[in-house]
Scaffold this active site. Sequence first.
Site, PDB file in Angstrom:
ATOM      1  CB  THR A   1     -17.700 -48.754  -8.043  1.00  0.00           C
ATOM      2  OG1 THR A   1     -18.347 -50.476  -6.632  1.00  0.00           O
ATOM      3  CG2 THR A   1     -16.416 -48.490  -7.112  1.00  0.00           C
TER       4      THR A   1
ATOM      5  CB  SER B   1     -23.071 -54.753 -11.392  1.00  0.00           C
ATOM      6  OG  SER B   1     -21.809 -55.683 -10.092  1.00  0.00           O
TER       7      SER B   1
ATOM      8  CB  THR C   1     -16.161 -54.836 -10.951  1.00  0.00           C
ATOM      9  OG1 THR C   1     -16.534 -54.625  -9.239  1.00  0.00           O
ATOM     10  CG2 THR C   1     -15.653 -53.696 -11.719  1.00  0.00           C
ATOM     11  CG  ASP C   2     -19.769 -56.910  -6.671  1.00  0.00           C
ATOM     12  OD1 ASP C   2     -18.925 -56.514  -7.189  1.00  0.00           O
ATOM     13  OD2 ASP C   2     -20.232 -56.430  -5.843  1.00  0.00           O
TER      14      ASP C   2
END
Length: 360
Positions: free
Chosen positions: A49, A96, A129-130
């Site tokens: 992101t 990710s 961030t995932d």
Amino acid sequence: MWSSIISFLFFSVALCQPLLFQKRSSNVSDFISFNASLPNVTIFAMGGTIAGYASSSTETVDYAAGSVGIATLVDAVPAIKNFSNIRGVQVTNVGSEELTPANVLNLTQLILAEVAKPDVHGIVVTHGTDSLEETAIFLDMTVNTTKPIVVVGAMRPSTAISADGPMNLLNAVVVAASNRSIGRGTMILLNDRIGSAFYTTKTNGNMLDTFKSYEAGFLGMILDQRPHFFYSPATPTGKVHFDVSNTTELPAVEILYGYQGLNPNLAKAAVDLGAKGLVLAGMGAASWTDPGNEVIDGLISNQSIPVVYSHRTMDGFSDYYYNGIPAYFQNPQKARYMLMLSINAGYSIQNITDIFSLEY
């Protein structure tokens, strides 16, 4: 007086506008700027992101992750050049959720080569961030260096009004360039907070303050581009380093989720499909069903499959393990990489148990 008011209004409006990017080469082979008095920081870009793009400045959900290159991200934060000399490396550029252990292994080996250079002070990894915490703990356990490594992401795409990525990136570079950050292991930085990769996890799918370290607490915070650490440099108790400098492939480890009436044969199926180890995201503090435990016991006894009992809860301590290995403080996604690295190193089940117990 009017000129002052107009200047203030213009500045206020400018702060509310999304960043406008001018595309250029996504790779930066040399330092973007060089000042002999500043430390050198290398940024490895993975996508996510923080590198996301949307056609509307108000769009924060329906955007394309991994669309903006590292050079463009750095160009959008010119203040970075006041704190360090920057070199950017575009490793990949995806969300990710698309990353694999092969991607993370490749990143690790690139970083190992970079931290070996005497003129490199620190490393920053821009990342979605995932699965950010997975990459972060892998780096924490495989890059044996006192040089700062900071993994950073964002919850809003780069094109959004009040995008959090630019400030997060600036703060990450500041931390990586600071002597105060030496000897603290791999760190996660978002929303002005600095956390240990070993214990920090994503807790909310949408909010900016998603990364938390509930039990261990944060290492520090950054205010006005100055890192403030709460403690002297230290790494988590019992943390083990694994050498993957010559590793080309990691053993498969699968995660199985615990729920009422779970199908115990899924564990057998995972092993039949090539899993060399299993992590169970158990109920509560790692509880697994009796039929499930019988199957797990057979895999351990008959096929020497290491099985780690973790928890599906947000946080906690897992010492329930039947005949397997308790994950103790590690969540399933972090336990998976710990188990993969342990199997790859040839450790026995007792060795692996000691590693998870933080007493190795």
